[in-house]
Design an enzyme around this catalytic site. Structure first.
Site, PDB file in Angstrom:
ATOM      1  N   LYS A 157       0.047  -4.592  18.617  1.00  0.00           N
ATOM      2  CA  LYS A 157       0.828  -5.462  17.704  1.00  0.00           C
ATOM      3  C   LYS A 157       0.007  -6.192  16.735  1.00  0.00           C
ATOM      4  O   LYS A 157      -0.437  -6.213  16.846  1.00  0.00           O
ATOM      5  CB  LYS A 157       1.324  -6.628  18.995  1.00  0.00           C
ATOM      6  CG  LYS A 157       1.890  -6.541  20.135  1.00  0.00           C
ATOM      7  CD  LYS A 157       1.529  -7.358  21.235  1.00  0.00           C
ATOM      8  CE  LYS A 157       3.294  -8.630  20.891  1.00  0.00           C
ATOM      9  NZ  LYS A 157       3.429  -9.145  22.117  1.00  0.00           N
ATOM     10  N   ARG A 290      11.136 -20.385  13.279  1.00  0.00           N
ATOM     11  CA  ARG A 290      12.640 -19.998  12.417  1.00  0.00           C
ATOM     12  C   ARG A 290      13.689 -20.159  13.260  1.00  0.00           C
ATOM     13  O   ARG A 290      13.478 -19.987  14.318  1.00  0.00           O
ATOM     14  CB  ARG A 290      12.682 -18.173  11.414  1.00  0.00           C
ATOM     15  CG  ARG A 290      12.497 -17.033  12.979  1.00  0.00           C
ATOM     16  CD  ARG A 290      12.203 -15.824  11.739  1.00  0.00           C
ATOM     17  NE  ARG A 290      12.196 -14.957  12.447  1.00  0.00           N
ATOM     18  CZ  ARG A 290      12.926 -14.483  13.115  1.00  0.00           C
ATOM     19  NH1 ARG A 290      13.901 -14.827  13.827  1.00  0.00           N
ATOM     20  NH2 ARG A 290      12.499 -13.106  14.102  1.00  0.00           N
TER      21      ARG A 290
END
Length: 446
Positions: A157, A290
């Site tokens: 990842k 966010r």
């Protein structure tokens, strides 16, 4: 409160921010690339500034141009939306250095939580379980050693990434030798950071995330959880809130999410992502610092406006809500309507929308920047809009979503709507048997 803010994004999220700002009496400036000159956010904002050509690295990722636009127009704050600059701590710090409020968490929180490697360390320090894995890997040899210790299959990842970019499932040593460099290059290309971590890959699991809001002073609340398990290539297609997890497990995950966010005095909107295996074990994956694409389903069941809360927190008004104030009602589902062909491996289908008619009626919401005659640029993601429904029960919400999908007409590009209609009829989906491999195992099984 702000008098004027700049929106450093495009598409439906830019329009979403404009709408709340207008209701609050806040003037808006939207930046745009040459490819987005006729986009709805540009047409509806109070002011607009072109910041470069179509390529995102020359426009929406062009920090000097975006900051210049903010200073030139007198914007007091910058809302980054999601993607692009939303999780860039250097950008947030530059905003602060120029006397502009970054409408999001602090650069320090973003640096601590924004990378998957840093998030894993904080989770461990907050007594939140994580998938067996590593920190940032220095090279292929270190990756091979780590994989041997963890056991195949493993998942590579991008430490700085999200949205499935820079992820590689690796099942053998030979695959790992080839995949590690590819993952690094993809991470560098999409996020400007080649750092890669490794985790044990779980073949079948649910993707559940916790929505939090914090005031930056240690006060953090959750606004429920969402199930985002239906995905393709690690990118979400359908989200719903709440999940169908047992209440006791749900409460454990919610408490873990709040505990981790409180540990870093988190400010603003954030999402903590967990995976839940078939045995009910849950593990922290990462935190998105966010607002999320799928925030709408949490707004639907809570009655809150998350963008308004972001503005209030960033403007120094704090977070007056207590956990006891959060009352979640009913069930909400969101389908991301993408310009893609599901019958051809989700091949992008950019181009002109000849005609569009979105569904309406009770409990239906559409967040979209599309209109008849709009040309979908090939330079960005393929999201046309989001169709969100809300009803008293999950069963009723599924029926409402099917009705709304069948009512929606988009002529021109291929879209994911026909796939979603099939999913709403799928018996596995109807009973809540959703895993991240749903499209491969549950759709093909009927």
């Amino acid at each position: 409160m702000f008098k004027k803010i700049l929106i450093a994004n495009r598409g439906e999220i830019a329009l979403r921010v404009i709408r709340t700002a207008r209701e609050m009496g806040i003037k808006t400036v939207v930046v745009y690339s040459q490819a987005d000159e006729r986009s709805l956010p540009v047409l509806l904002a109070d002011e607009s500034v072109c910041v470069g050509p179509a390529a995102s690295n020359a426009s929406y990722l062009n920090i000097p141009n975006i900051l210049s636009a903010a200073l030139m127009t007198g914007a007091e704050g910058i809302h980054p939306g999601y993607g692009f600059m939303a999780e860039n701590p250097d950008f947030a710090e530059m905003c602060r250095d120029h006397g502009i409020v970054f409408i999001g968490p602090t650069p320090e929180s973003m640096r601590a939580l924004g990378s998957k490697a840093g998030g894993r360390e904080i989770a461990a320090g907050s007594n939140v379980p994580v998938v067996p894995g590593t920190g940032v890997l220095e090279g292929t040899e270190e990756a091979l050693l780590a994989a041997k210790q963890i056991g195949y299959p493993v998942l590579l990842k991008a430490s700085a990434g999200g949205g499935g970019r820079g992820q590689k499932i690796v099942r053998t040593q030979e695959e790992l030798k080839a995949a590690f460099g590819q993952a690094q290059e993809e991470a560098r290309l999409y996020f400007g950071d080649p750092a890669i971590i490794m985790e044990k890959f779980l073949e079948e699991f649910r993707h559940v995330e916790v929505q939090v809001m914090g005031d930056g002073q240690g006060h953090v609340i959750h606004i429920g959880e969402r199930d985002c398990s239906i995905q393709r290539r690690n990118q979400k297609l359908i989200e719903e809130a709440p999940s169908t997890l047992p209440d006791s497990l749900r409460q454990e995950i919610l408490e873990a999410g709040v505990r981790l966010a409180r540990h870093v005095n988190y400010a603003g909107a954030g999402t903590l992502e967990f995976i839940v295996d078939r045995d009910g074990n849950y593990y922290f994956m990462e935190m998105n610092t966010r607002i999320q694409v799928e925030h709408c389903v949490s707004e639907a069941i809570s009655g809150l406006d998350f963008v308004r809360l972001q503005f209030q927190i960033a403007a120094g008004e704090g977070l007056s809500l207590q956990q006891s104030d959060i009352v979640l009602r009913g069930h909400a589902i969101e389908c991301r309507i993408n310009a893609e062909d599901p019958d051809k491996d989700f091949r992008p289908a950019a181009g002109k929308i000849d005609e569009v008619h979105f569904a309406g009626g009770p409990g239906v919401r559409v967040d979209s920047h599309a209109y008849s005659g709009y040309v979908i640029p090939p330079h960005y993601d393929s999201l046309i809009g989001k169709l969100i429904v809300h009803h008293d029960t999950r069963e009723q919400a599924i029926a409402r979503m099917k009705r709304a999908l069948e009512e929606t007409v988009i002529q021109g590009p291929k879209t994911t709507i026909p796939l979603y209609v099939k999913i709403m009829d799928n018996p596995f989906y109807k009973r809540g048997a959703v895993m991240t491999n749903f499209l491969k195992t549950r759709m093909e099984a009927v």
